[in-house]
Scaffold this motif. Structure first.
Motif, PDB file in Angstrom:
ATOM      1  N   LEU A 157     -11.773  -1.267   0.715  1.00 38.28           N
ATOM      2  CA  LEU A 157     -10.371  -1.466   0.359  1.00 38.28           C
ATOM      3  C   LEU A 157      -9.675  -0.116   0.509  1.00 38.28           C
ATOM      4  O   LEU A 157     -10.302   0.941   0.403  1.00 38.28           O
ATOM      5  CB  LEU A 157     -10.240  -1.976  -1.068  1.00 38.28           C
ATOM      6  N   LEU A 158      -8.366  -0.181   0.739  1.00 32.35           N
ATOM      7  CA  LEU A 158      -7.607   1.043   0.980  1.00 32.35           C
ATOM      8  C   LEU A 158      -6.268   0.956   0.263  1.00 32.35           C
ATOM      9  O   LEU A 158      -5.510   0.002   0.464  1.00 32.35           O
ATOM     10  CB  LEU A 158      -7.381   1.220   2.489  1.00 32.35           C
ATOM     11  N   LYS A 159      -5.977   1.938  -0.574  1.00 31.60           N
ATOM     12  CA  LYS A 159      -4.687   1.963  -1.254  1.00 31.60           C
ATOM     13  C   LYS A 159      -3.597   2.420  -0.289  1.00 31.60           C
ATOM     14  O   LYS A 159      -3.841   3.224   0.613  1.00 31.60           O
ATOM     15  CB  LYS A 159      -4.752   2.892  -2.467  1.00 31.60           C
ATOM     16  N   VAL A 237     -16.741  -2.520  14.914  1.00 35.28           N
ATOM     17  CA  VAL A 237     -18.157  -2.214  15.085  1.00 35.28           C
ATOM     18  C   VAL A 237     -18.746  -1.598  13.820  1.00 35.28           C
ATOM     19  O   VAL A 237     -19.756  -2.054  13.304  1.00 35.28           O
ATOM     20  CB  VAL A 237     -18.366  -1.252  16.280  1.00 35.28           C
ATOM     21  N   GLN A 238     -18.085  -0.565  13.274  1.00 39.03           N
ATOM     22  CA  GLN A 238     -18.670   0.195  12.171  1.00 39.03           C
ATOM     23  C   GLN A 238     -17.947   0.048  10.830  1.00 39.03           C
ATOM     24  O   GLN A 238     -18.575   0.133   9.789  1.00 39.03           O
ATOM     25  CB  GLN A 238     -18.744   1.679  12.535  1.00 39.03           C
ATOM     26  N   SER A 239     -16.614  -0.126  10.854  1.00 39.02           N
ATOM     27  CA  SER A 239     -15.927  -0.173   9.560  1.00 39.02           C
ATOM     28  C   SER A 239     -14.659  -1.012   9.614  1.00 39.02           C
ATOM     29  O   SER A 239     -13.993  -1.097  10.648  1.00 39.02           O
ATOM     30  CB  SER A 239     -15.577   1.246   9.076  1.00 39.02           C
ATOM     31  N   VAL A 240     -14.358  -1.615   8.460  1.00 43.19           N
ATOM     32  CA  VAL A 240     -13.126  -2.378   8.258  1.00 43.19           C
ATOM     33  C   VAL A 240     -12.483  -1.893   6.970  1.00 43.19           C
ATOM     34  O   VAL A 240     -13.151  -1.831   5.923  1.00 43.19           O
ATOM     35  CB  VAL A 240     -13.402  -3.894   8.150  1.00 43.19           C
ATOM     36  N   ALA A 241     -11.211  -1.537   7.028  1.00 45.60           N
ATOM     37  CA  ALA A 241     -10.454  -1.150   5.838  1.00 45.60           C
ATOM     38  C   ALA A 241      -9.329  -2.157   5.630  1.00 45.60           C
ATOM     39  O   ALA A 241      -8.584  -2.447   6.572  1.00 45.60           O
ATOM     40  CB  ALA A 241      -9.888   0.258   5.988  1.00 45.60           C
ATOM     41  N   ILE A 242      -9.212  -2.683   4.416  1.00 45.47           N
ATOM     42  CA  ILE A 242      -8.190  -3.674   4.092  1.00 45.47           C
ATOM     43  C   ILE A 242      -7.240  -3.060   3.070  1.00 45.47           C
ATOM     44  O   ILE A 242      -7.673  -2.612   2.009  1.00 45.47           O
ATOM     45  CB  ILE A 242      -8.832  -4.948   3.524  1.00 45.47           C
ATOM     46  N   ARG A 253     -15.413  -1.737  -2.730  1.00 47.78           N
ATOM     47  CA  ARG A 253     -14.879  -0.528  -3.347  1.00 47.78           C
ATOM     48  C   ARG A 253     -13.755   0.082  -2.497  1.00 47.78           C
ATOM     49  O   ARG A 253     -13.690  -0.124  -1.280  1.00 47.78           O
ATOM     50  CB  ARG A 253     -15.982   0.510  -3.547  1.00 47.78           C
ATOM     51  N   HIS A 254     -12.872   0.813  -3.142  1.00 45.95           N
ATOM     52  CA  HIS A 254     -11.806   1.539  -2.467  1.00 45.95           C
ATOM     53  C   HIS A 254     -12.354   2.790  -1.789  1.00 45.95           C
ATOM     54  O   HIS A 254     -13.242   3.460  -2.310  1.00 45.95           O
ATOM     55  CB  HIS A 254     -10.706   1.954  -3.446  1.00 45.95           C
ATOM     56  N   TRP A 255     -11.785   3.078  -0.629  1.00 48.09           N
ATOM     57  CA  TRP A 255     -12.082   4.364   0.015  1.00 48.09           C
ATOM     58  C   TRP A 255     -11.217   5.423  -0.668  1.00 48.09           C
ATOM     59  O   TRP A 255     -10.017   5.251  -0.841  1.00 48.09           O
ATOM     60  CB  TRP A 255     -11.737   4.324   1.501  1.00 48.09           C
TER      61      TRP A 255
END
Length: 257
Positions: A157-159, A237-242, A253-255
């Protein structure tokens, strides 16, 4: 018949289907004839014939007749590729098309072979993407063959306040549902459906309200939204941020910079 060089076959020959000019039979009937002709050509040497979007311009009854025609012509394996553009078979829209195939499999019209292996998505992305469709869909769990390890792998997750820094550090492909989504961010967006077929190392998604509810509380998405969101998530491929400020009950968890 005009045999001059200026004439074309289409202008001098008028094929008929059951005494009706081919051009007046309707697009569904025309598609059926074209499929039959294409399958008959070189059928003795062709092992596979793939027909894209066979449901276009067909009623459910005519689609069933077309399947029977394909079965009669083909002494070969049959594969039908569909998408949700048909307006005559609403109950089979989007991901619900699997119900049509399963119904036909039950009566012996076809056999479904499922491929549940991904060489693209990191195992954490594959696991999350599987959750987008609930258990009632009866899809097999995806097996990831991506064993690459980087310093930023998985789903996060990303704020909103961290979006700029995240993009600067990871250069993800930014995705949104449509042009009306993500208006709070001045990013180089690509719409979910436009991204179909692409592969990107990292993806950032600005979610719709239904997607937020799914991520935060597990509220299942309706078929169309689930299909679009799945398409977006599995570009990575490696990462997804929502982009979600409050995690709610999400285990993701949040980044944090």
């Amino acid at each position: 018949m005009d045999q001059s060089s200026r004439a074309s076959l289409e202008s001098v020959v008028a094929p008929h289907v059951s005494d009706v000019p081919f051009s007046l039979t309707g697009q569904g009937a025309q598609a059926g004839v074209k499929i039959a002709l294409a399958m008959s050509k070189n059928s003795d040497v062709a092992r596979f014939v793939t027909i894209e979007e066979p449901e276009n311009h067909q009623s459910h009854t005519n689609l069933t007749k077309l399947l029977s025609r394909i079965e009669n012509i083909a002494g070969i394996e049959q594969q039908l590729s569909t998408n949700p553009r048909s307006t005559k078979n609403k109950k089979y829209d989007d991901a619900n098309i699997i119900d049509w195939f399963r119904e036909k499999e039950k009566i012996g019209k076809l056999t479904i072979f499922e491929s549940n292996v991904t060489w693209r998505c990191h195992p954490k992305i594959a696991e999350f993407s599987d959750s987008i469709f609930g258990p009632s869909w009866n899809f097999k769990a995806t097996e990831s063959k991506n064993d690459k390890v980087t310093d930023h792998d998985g789903v996060f997750l990303l704020k909103s306040e961290h979006v700029t820094e995240y993009i600067s550090r990871f250069q993800p492909q930014c995705l949104r549902y449509s042009v009306s989504s993500g208006k709070d961010f001045n990013l180089d967006f690509m719409n979910f459906k436009v991204s179909k077929g692409l592969t990107r190392q990292r993806v950032l998604i600005v979610p719709t309200e239904p997607i937020k509810k799914f991520v935060k509380n597990g509220t299942l998405l309706e078929a169309s939204s689930a299909s679009s969101f799945y398409e977006a998530v599995t570009r990575a491929v490696q990462s997804v941020a929502i982009v979600i400020d409050s995690a709610g009950n999400s285990p993701i968890r949040h980044w944090i910079p």
